[in-house]
Design a protein around this motif. Structure first.
Motif, mmCIF file in Angstrom:
data_model
loop_
_atom_site.group_PDB
_atom_site.id
_atom_site.type_symbol
_atom_site.label_atom_id
_atom_site.label_comp_id
_atom_site.label_asym_id
_atom_site.label_seq_id
_atom_site.Cartn_x
_atom_site.Cartn_y
_atom_site.Cartn_z
ATOM 1 N N GLN A 31 -10.201 11.415 -47.694
ATOM 2 C CA GLN A 31 -9.623 11.936 -46.454
ATOM 3 C C GLN A 31 -8.899 10.833 -45.688
ATOM 4 O O GLN A 31 -7.789 11.034 -45.186
ATOM 5 C CB GLN A 31 -10.719 12.552 -45.573
ATOM 6 C CG GLN A 31 -11.344 13.796 -46.176
ATOM 7 C CD GLN A 31 -12.544 14.261 -45.394
ATOM 8 O OE1 GLN A 31 -13.556 13.559 -45.301
ATOM 9 N NE2 GLN A 31 -12.436 15.448 -44.818
ATOM 10 N N GLU A 34 -5.726 9.676 -47.613
ATOM 11 C CA GLU A 34 -4.599 10.590 -47.416
ATOM 12 C C GLU A 34 -3.914 10.345 -46.078
ATOM 13 O O GLU A 34 -2.691 10.362 -45.983
ATOM 14 C CB GLU A 34 -5.055 12.048 -47.518
ATOM 15 C CG GLU A 34 -5.163 12.519 -48.932
ATOM 16 C CD GLU A 34 -5.213 14.026 -49.059
ATOM 17 O OE1 GLU A 34 -5.261 14.750 -48.035
ATOM 18 O OE2 GLU A 34 -5.188 14.495 -50.203
ATOM 19 N N LEU A 35 -4.712 10.132 -45.040
ATOM 20 C CA LEU A 35 -4.134 9.859 -43.725
ATOM 21 C C LEU A 35 -3.342 8.559 -43.738
ATOM 22 O O LEU A 35 -2.206 8.507 -43.234
ATOM 23 C CB LEU A 35 -5.237 9.803 -42.662
ATOM 24 C CG LEU A 35 -5.912 11.130 -42.333
ATOM 25 C CD1 LEU A 35 -7.153 10.907 -41.476
ATOM 26 C CD2 LEU A 35 -4.935 12.068 -41.640
ATOM 27 N N GLY A 37 -1.977 7.134 -46.303
ATOM 28 C CA GLY A 37 -0.799 7.367 -47.137
ATOM 29 C C GLY A 37 0.275 8.161 -46.432
ATOM 30 O O GLY A 37 1.460 8.032 -46.744
ATOM 31 N N ALA A 38 -0.126 8.973 -45.472
ATOM 32 C CA ALA A 38 0.832 9.765 -44.695
ATOM 33 C C ALA A 38 1.409 8.973 -43.529
ATOM 34 O O ALA A 38 2.210 9.493 -42.750
ATOM 35 C CB ALA A 38 0.165 11.042 -44.180
ATOM 36 N N GLY A 39 0.970 7.706 -43.409
ATOM 37 C CA GLY A 39 1.520 6.862 -42.355
ATOM 38 C C GLY A 39 0.741 6.873 -41.056
ATOM 39 O O GLY A 39 1.199 6.317 -40.049
ATOM 40 N N VAL A 40 -0.438 7.495 -41.062
ATOM 41 C CA VAL A 40 -1.255 7.514 -39.853
ATOM 42 C C VAL A 40 -1.905 6.134 -39.710
ATOM 43 O O VAL A 40 -2.482 5.610 -40.665
ATOM 44 C CB VAL A 40 -2.335 8.626 -39.937
ATOM 45 C CG1 VAL A 40 -3.202 8.639 -38.689
ATOM 46 C CG2 VAL A 40 -1.687 9.992 -40.159
#
Length: 75
Positions: A31, A34-35, A37-40
């Protein structure tokens, strides 16, 4: 069965079907990956998603995934 992966991450067959989680939580490592990797940003993850995770815990996913990749490609 519980496996201590590193200081912050464990795999416990009794929690989240043994998927790696952060100690003392049900937050799965994927989790957070993924965050990231999404640039968060780490700050956003802590503020908006998982305020109970420390910066050090979040950073430990890099150590964990690095070891996984190294083991996979060292074969």
């Amino acid at each position: 069965m519980r496996i201590e992966i590193n200081e912050h991450i464990v795999s416990d067959s009794e929690i989240c079907e043994g998927k790696p989680t952060f100690k003392g939580t049900r937050v799965m490592v994927w989790q957070v990956l993924e965050l990231l990797g999404a640039g968060v940003s780490i700050e956003e993850i802590r503020k908006d998603y998982f305020p109970h995770l420390s910066k050090e815990s979040i950073l430990s996913v890099f150590n964990f995934t690095s070891k996984l990749i190294n083991e996979e490609y060292a074969k």
